[in-house]
Design an enzyme around this catalytic site. Structure first.
Site, PDB file in Angstrom:
ATOM      1  N   PHE A 128       3.254  14.082  -9.262  1.00 39.12           N
ATOM      2  CA  PHE A 128       4.207  12.825  -9.432  1.00 39.12           C
ATOM      3  C   PHE A 128       4.867  12.518 -11.031  1.00 39.12           C
ATOM      4  O   PHE A 128       4.054  12.353 -11.424  1.00 39.12           O
ATOM      5  CB  PHE A 128       4.325  12.260  -8.481  1.00 39.12           C
ATOM      6  CG  PHE A 128       5.186  11.163  -7.974  1.00 39.12           C
ATOM      7  CD1 PHE A 128       6.282  11.631  -6.906  1.00 39.12           C
ATOM      8  CD2 PHE A 128       5.218   9.813  -8.726  1.00 39.12           C
ATOM      9  CE1 PHE A 128       7.015  10.711  -7.255  1.00 39.12           C
ATOM     10  CE2 PHE A 128       6.421   9.671  -8.888  1.00 39.12           C
ATOM     11  CZ  PHE A 128       7.776   9.757  -8.115  1.00 39.12           C
ATOM     12  N   ASP A 215       1.037  12.548 -18.270  1.00 37.74           N
ATOM     13  CA  ASP A 215       1.568  11.309 -17.679  1.00 37.74           C
ATOM     14  C   ASP A 215       0.569  10.607 -17.019  1.00 37.74           C
ATOM     15  O   ASP A 215       0.155  10.331 -16.327  1.00 37.74           O
ATOM     16  CB  ASP A 215       1.624  12.549 -16.257  1.00 37.74           C
ATOM     17  CG  ASP A 215       2.775  10.919 -15.274  1.00 37.74           C
ATOM     18  OD1 ASP A 215       2.666  10.329 -15.824  1.00 37.74           O
ATOM     19  OD2 ASP A 215       3.611  11.903 -14.748  1.00 37.74           O
ATOM     20  N   LYS A 244       3.691   1.779 -15.191  1.00 39.14           N
ATOM     21  CA  LYS A 244       3.033   0.730 -13.469  1.00 39.14           C
ATOM     22  C   LYS A 244       2.204  -0.088 -14.077  1.00 39.14           C
ATOM     23  O   LYS A 244       3.246  -1.539 -15.108  1.00 39.14           O
ATOM     24  CB  LYS A 244       1.812   1.679 -13.089  1.00 39.14           C
ATOM     25  CG  LYS A 244       2.661   2.798 -12.302  1.00 39.14           C
ATOM     26  CD  LYS A 244       2.071   2.980 -11.076  1.00 39.14           C
ATOM     27  CE  LYS A 244       2.764   3.911  -9.771  1.00 39.14           C
ATOM     28  NZ  LYS A 244       3.175   5.359 -10.210  1.00 39.14           N
TER      29      LYS A 244
HETATM   30  C1  LIG Z   1       5.022   5.823 -10.292  1.00 37.49           C
HETATM   31  C2  LIG Z   1       4.005   6.594 -10.925  1.00 37.49           C
HETATM   32  C3  LIG Z   1       5.787   7.683 -12.131  1.00 37.49           C
HETATM   33  C4  LIG Z   1       7.230   6.664 -12.057  1.00 37.49           C
HETATM   34  O1  LIG Z   1       7.289   5.652 -12.261  1.00 37.49           O
HETATM   35  P1  LIG Z   1       8.359   4.862 -11.942  1.00 37.49           P
HETATM   36  O2  LIG Z   1       8.253   3.110 -11.942  1.00 37.49           O
HETATM   37  O3  LIG Z   1       8.261   4.419 -10.566  1.00 37.49           O
HETATM   38  O4  LIG Z   1       9.649   5.323 -12.403  1.00 37.49           O
HETATM   39  C5  LIG Z   1       5.262   8.895 -12.977  1.00 37.49           C
HETATM   40  N1  LIG Z   1       4.581   9.674 -12.648  1.00 37.49           N
HETATM   41  C6  LIG Z   1       3.025   8.926 -12.119  1.00 37.49           C
HETATM   42  C7  LIG Z   1       1.897   9.674 -12.675  1.00 37.49           C
HETATM   43  C8  LIG Z   1       3.557   8.173 -11.418  1.00 37.49           C
HETATM   44  O5  LIG Z   1       2.475   7.722 -10.175  1.00 37.49           O
END
Ligand SMILES: *Cc1c(COP(=O)(O)O)cnc(C)c1O
Length: 395
Positions: A128, A215, A244
């Site tokens: 994701f 990420d 986050k």
């Molecule tokens: C939540 C998340 C995102 C997206 O972040 P947003 O602030 O909602 O755009 C991207 N990568 C990972 C691993 C995430 O958990």
């Protein structure tokens, strides 16, 4: 439900009016233990005085000037993050998706500079990376993509955790320039790759001159018991994205880079109006200071380990429980059946949890949880799961 909001979310029928540490309080005054932290955002809990004080002070001084000018507090935050991560330079955005967009653009430009006209990025199944067009194209979940075709091209997919598959694809794709990977898949079901996986990807990138881009939007800022989860493997990526928990709820994302990757962009290549504004940077600096001053990275490692042991003891032999796993305070309990209704049952008892990948109970409690709150959480979740499995016998 509001007539004036686009129905993009299947919201739970509850609203909170106040927060206090790991607790959220609803309109009727009922208290809930928050084991999601606003989806891994409020690592320091709610209404932390150090953060609210910093944000109030900054709002009273200067909120925004734009990146037309130097922003000293942005420079300071970049330096602190680079020190913590062993990186060389930062770009600030406002979300995880934007941080990943930055990484994707950086990798493409890196490719073009090396004479690759159609650069490709290796991404993983069940990953994701966000909801913008490029990041949903990089995401390994058809539900996120369906209806938004044509997808952005230039992503090639491999099974997560499978180093051999990555090597095989590498040998077949001359246009590949980078790998984008989560150190632990959060949305994908709290999945930890086999040990040595990230180190193997690091070697592969070194051999081929690719960028290793991690990420850490969900796993970073202490959640995994290290400042950044890739540090568990003793490697350093070329690019890392954060968001986050970086601002404890004040929107901020970051893309950090090291070595050649840090020098890819030049003026005009990328930008953001809000990105790295004084308010967001002040919040992020306060988050880093608070985590450091309270030893919360070490605390997340120790408490997470303890909770994992307790969960394993209480649940792992139970029929219906497939796996109990986690790293730091990113914990997952995988069941043999869909368990979405657990979220409602827990909430009715004053506990906020999450279910991801349909059958994985995901817990992301704040790093400030104390021992008795942690114990209470483990007991409650275990009881809920036992009852749920009892009531939902497989036929
Ligand atoms: C939540 C998340 C995102 C997206 O972040 P947003 O602030 O909602 O755009 C991207 N990568 C990972 C691993 C995430 O958990």
């Amino acid at each position: 439900m509001s007539d004036f909001l686009m129905p993009t979310y299947a919201r739970q029928p509850i609203a909170f009016i106040k927060g206090e540490g790991p607790w959220l309080i609803d309109e009727a005054g009922k208290r809930y233990l928050d084991a999601i932290s606003g989806i891994a955002v409020c690592g320091l809990g709610h209404a932390h005085t150090a953060i609210s004080k910093a944000v109030c002070e900054q709002a009273d001084t200067l909120i925004h000037t734009s990146n037309l000018y130097r922003v000293e507090i942005q420079e300071k935050l970049a330096r602190r993050l680079c020190q913590l991560a062993g990186m060389d330079a930062a770009f600030f955005a406002n979300s995880g998706a934007e941080a990943n967009e930055t990484a994707i653009k950086l990798a493409r430009l890196y490719g073009h500079k090396r004479g690759v006209a159609e650069p490709e990025i290796l991404v993983m199944e069940h990953s994701f990376h966000g909801r913008t067009l490029a990041t949903l194209s990089a995401t390994g979940n058809r539900k996120v993509q369906a209806g938004f075709e044509p997808l952005v091209r230039g992503f090639v997919r491999a099974p997560f955790g499978d180093l051999e598959a990555a090597r095989r694809i590498a040998s077949e794709r001359p246009n590949m320039v980078a790998i984008l990977v989560e150190p632990i898949q959060g949305e994908g079901g709290v999945k930890t790759p086999p040990s040595g996986y990230l180190a193997g990807l690091r070697s592969l990138c070194d051999e081929l001159g690719w960028l290793l881009m991690v990420d850490e939007v969900q796993t970073g800022m202490g959640r995994a018991g290290r400042w950044f989860a890739h540090q568990l493997e003793g490697i350093r990526p070329d690019v890392m994205t954060l968001a986050k928990a970086l601002g404890n709820g004040v929107p901020i994302g970051a893309c950090l880079a090291r070595g050649p990757a840090a020098g890819v962009f030049s003026p005009g290549n990328h930008g953001s109006t809000f990105g790295g504004n004084p308010l967001a940077c002040r919040a992020a600096l306060a988050v880093i200071e608070t985590i450091e001053a309270n030893g919360l990275v070490e605390r997340a490692a120790a408490l997470g380990q303890h909770m994992l042991e307790e969960f394993t003891h209480l649940l792992s032999d139970l029929p219906g429980v497939i796996d109990v796993r986690g790293t730091g305070l990113l914990l997952g309990i995988e069941l043999d059946r869909p368990c979405g209704p657990l979220v409602d049952r827990a909430r009715e008892q004053g506990l906020l949890i999450n279910v991801t990948a349909q059958n994985v109970v995901r817990l992301l409690p704040p790093l400030i949880l104390d021992d008795s709150q942690a114990h209470f959480l483990v007991e409650m979740v275990s009881e809920l799961i036992k009852d749920f499995l009892q009531d939902n016998q497989e036929s």
